[in-house]
Design a protein around this motif. Structure first.
Motif, mmCIF file in Angstrom:
data_model
loop_
_atom_site.group_PDB
_atom_site.id
_atom_site.type_symbol
_atom_site.label_atom_id
_atom_site.label_comp_id
_atom_site.label_asym_id
_atom_site.label_seq_id
_atom_site.Cartn_x
_atom_site.Cartn_y
_atom_site.Cartn_z
ATOM 1 N N LEU A 64 20.476 29.686 6.860
ATOM 2 C CA LEU A 64 19.601 29.564 8.031
ATOM 3 C C LEU A 64 20.474 29.480 9.279
ATOM 4 O O LEU A 64 21.356 28.623 9.374
ATOM 5 C CB LEU A 64 18.727 28.319 7.907
ATOM 6 N N HIS A 65 20.208 30.355 10.229
ATOM 7 C CA HIS A 65 20.946 30.391 11.491
ATOM 8 C C HIS A 65 20.041 29.906 12.614
ATOM 9 O O HIS A 65 18.936 30.419 12.790
ATOM 10 C CB HIS A 65 21.420 31.825 11.776
ATOM 11 N N VAL A 66 20.535 28.929 13.375
ATOM 12 C CA VAL A 66 19.790 28.406 14.517
ATOM 13 C C VAL A 66 20.680 28.472 15.753
ATOM 14 O O VAL A 66 21.841 28.046 15.724
ATOM 15 C CB VAL A 66 19.343 26.945 14.286
ATOM 16 N N HIS A 67 20.135 29.030 16.825
ATOM 17 C CA HIS A 67 20.792 28.992 18.131
ATOM 18 C C HIS A 67 19.773 28.427 19.105
ATOM 19 O O HIS A 67 18.692 29.001 19.298
ATOM 20 C CB HIS A 67 21.247 30.380 18.559
ATOM 21 N N LEU A 68 20.089 27.304 19.718
ATOM 22 C CA LEU A 68 19.109 26.615 20.551
ATOM 23 C C LEU A 68 18.774 27.369 21.824
ATOM 24 O O LEU A 68 17.640 27.315 22.300
ATOM 25 C CB LEU A 68 19.610 25.210 20.903
ATOM 26 N N GLY A 69 19.759 28.082 22.394
ATOM 27 C CA GLY A 69 19.515 28.732 23.669
ATOM 28 C C GLY A 69 19.231 27.702 24.759
ATOM 29 O O GLY A 69 19.685 26.555 24.699
ATOM 30 N N ILE A 70 18.476 28.120 25.757
ATOM 31 C CA ILE A 70 18.214 27.245 26.901
ATOM 32 C C ILE A 70 17.138 26.204 26.593
ATOM 33 O O ILE A 70 17.219 25.056 27.025
ATOM 34 C CB ILE A 70 17.793 28.079 28.126
ATOM 35 N N TYR A 71 16.141 26.588 25.806
ATOM 36 C CA TYR A 71 14.962 25.726 25.653
ATOM 37 C C TYR A 71 14.875 25.032 24.298
ATOM 38 O O TYR A 71 13.997 24.190 24.097
ATOM 39 C CB TYR A 71 13.689 26.545 25.873
ATOM 40 N N GLY A 72 15.745 25.365 23.364
ATOM 41 C CA GLY A 72 15.647 24.790 22.035
ATOM 42 C C GLY A 72 15.938 23.297 22.006
ATOM 43 O O GLY A 72 16.842 22.820 22.689
ATOM 44 N N LYS A 73 15.168 22.570 21.202
ATOM 45 C CA LYS A 73 15.366 21.125 21.067
ATOM 46 C C LYS A 73 15.121 20.703 19.627
ATOM 47 O O LYS A 73 14.243 21.240 18.947
ATOM 48 C CB LYS A 73 14.428 20.346 21.991
ATOM 49 N N TYR A 74 15.916 19.745 19.175
ATOM 50 C CA TYR A 74 15.763 19.168 17.843
ATOM 51 C C TYR A 74 15.287 17.725 17.956
ATOM 52 O O TYR A 74 15.703 16.988 18.855
ATOM 53 C CB TYR A 74 17.108 19.154 17.107
ATOM 54 N N THR A 75 14.444 17.328 17.020
ATOM 55 C CA THR A 75 14.115 15.930 16.799
ATOM 56 C C THR A 75 14.476 15.604 15.361
ATOM 57 O O THR A 75 13.954 16.231 14.435
ATOM 58 C CB THR A 75 12.618 15.656 17.024
ATOM 59 N N LEU A 76 15.400 14.678 15.161
ATOM 60 C CA LEU A 76 15.765 14.233 13.820
ATOM 61 C C LEU A 76 15.509 12.739 13.728
ATOM 62 O O LEU A 76 15.872 11.986 14.633
ATOM 63 C CB LEU A 76 17.244 14.511 13.521
ATOM 64 N N ALA A 77 14.892 12.319 12.617
ATOM 65 C CA ALA A 77 14.593 10.899 12.473
ATOM 66 C C ALA A 77 14.475 10.556 10.993
ATOM 67 O O ALA A 77 14.070 11.401 10.184
ATOM 68 C CB ALA A 77 13.298 10.541 13.205
ATOM 69 N N PRO A 78 14.819 9.333 10.617
ATOM 70 C CA PRO A 78 14.609 8.893 9.236
ATOM 71 C C PRO A 78 13.139 8.629 8.978
ATOM 72 O O PRO A 78 12.329 8.533 9.906
ATOM 73 C CB PRO A 78 15.432 7.599 9.170
ATOM 74 N N GLY A 79 12.817 8.509 7.715
ATOM 75 C CA GLY A 79 11.454 8.147 7.346
ATOM 76 C C GLY A 79 10.554 9.350 7.158
ATOM 77 O O GLY A 79 10.963 10.502 7.352
#
Length: 270
Positions: A64-79
């Motif tokens: 899997l290839h991900v490039h965030l660019g200008i607008y990309g955002k990640y949310t990572l959280a436990p649970g």
């Protein structure tokens, strides 16, 4: 656009949360539904960053290839993962937590040959132990393009963005308008080493701080910088403010569609 240290932090976070585990993969938005079906239930084997590109390798040679660019955002959280809100292109979930991706420039599955094609077009990444700085130097030393533009070219050096390029040039006292072919080998060696140090610190802290100890707010008795970028810097987005070293105003101009910041005294042509 996030700079390379951010993507390396994301790779580390994915590895900690998902590596060695089967991962449920969905596309609540629907734009990656076919890819999600191919990945769901597979085990994440590794998570790596190459410059601004994130590569997640699953069993069965699925990448899997991900490039965030200008607008990309990640949310990572436990649970447990909550009900998706907004346009979530990709969701990864396991017993370790979940990761939601929104608005990326690229979210795609790559064949092995496509991975090689992607990496072949990137310059060396200062944060990778396998990086070859000489490859970048060969490209720089033959180019009439100014060094400030070359440092933003991901085919020359993978990872730095507008902040790191402005700051390493200032710290090295190099005129950003100097052409690549006029840059000395010793200057390039200093830039490369400094990029590695500054970006590694960015991976550690999650922010970009580039001022030396004697120029911190505490050492100089000045107020901390107030900017939504955060971090203490010498010239980035400090147009018209006094240089922290010579006190002359920081200048800005547009170069290849991006704002370039520098001190005309500390970085005067030599």
């Amino acid at each position: 656009m996030p700079e390379g240290h951010t993507v390396h932090r994301l790779a580390a976070a994915h590895a900690e949360m998902f590596r060695g585990r089967p991962v449920a993969v969905t596309s609540p938005q629907g734009r990656f539904a076919d890819g999600a079906r191919r990945l769901t239930g597979r085990v994440l084997e590794s998570a790596e960053a190459y410059g601004k590109h994130l590569l997640l390798r699953f069993d069965g040679e699925q990448v899997l290839h991900v490039h965030l660019g200008i607008y990309g955002k990640y949310t990572l959280a436990p649970g447990p993962a909550p009900t998706p809100t907004g346009a979530v292109r990709l969701r990864l979930a396991s017993d370790g937590g979940y990761a939601d991706l929104r608005g990326p420039n690229a979210c795609e599955l790559l064949e092995p040959g496509d991975v090689k094609t992607l990496l072949d077009r990137l310059g060396p990444d200062p944060l990778r132990p396998d990086a070859d700085s000489e490859l970048a130097w060969r490209r720089i030393s033959r180019s009439r393009t100014v060094i400030a533009q070359l440092l933003m070219d991901q085919a020359v050096v993978a990872g730095p963005g507008n902040i790191y390029r402005a700051e390493v040039l200032f710290r090295a006292g190099i005129d950003p308008r100097l052409s690549g072919k006029d840059l000395a080998a010793s200057q390039w060696a200093a830039l490369w080493a400094d990029l590695g140090v500054l970006m590694a610190e960015g991976v550690r802290t999650g922010r970009i701080d580039t001022v030396r100890p004697q120029h911190t707010p505490e050492a100089m008795g000045r107020p901390p910088r107030v900017d939504d970028h955060g971090g203490e810097v010498y010239v980035y987005r400090r147009t018209g403010q006094p240089c922290l070293i010579c006190e002359n105003p920081v200048l800005t101009t547009e170069l290849a569609g991006r704002n370039l910041f520098w001190c005309p005294v500390c970085q005067s042509p030599r």
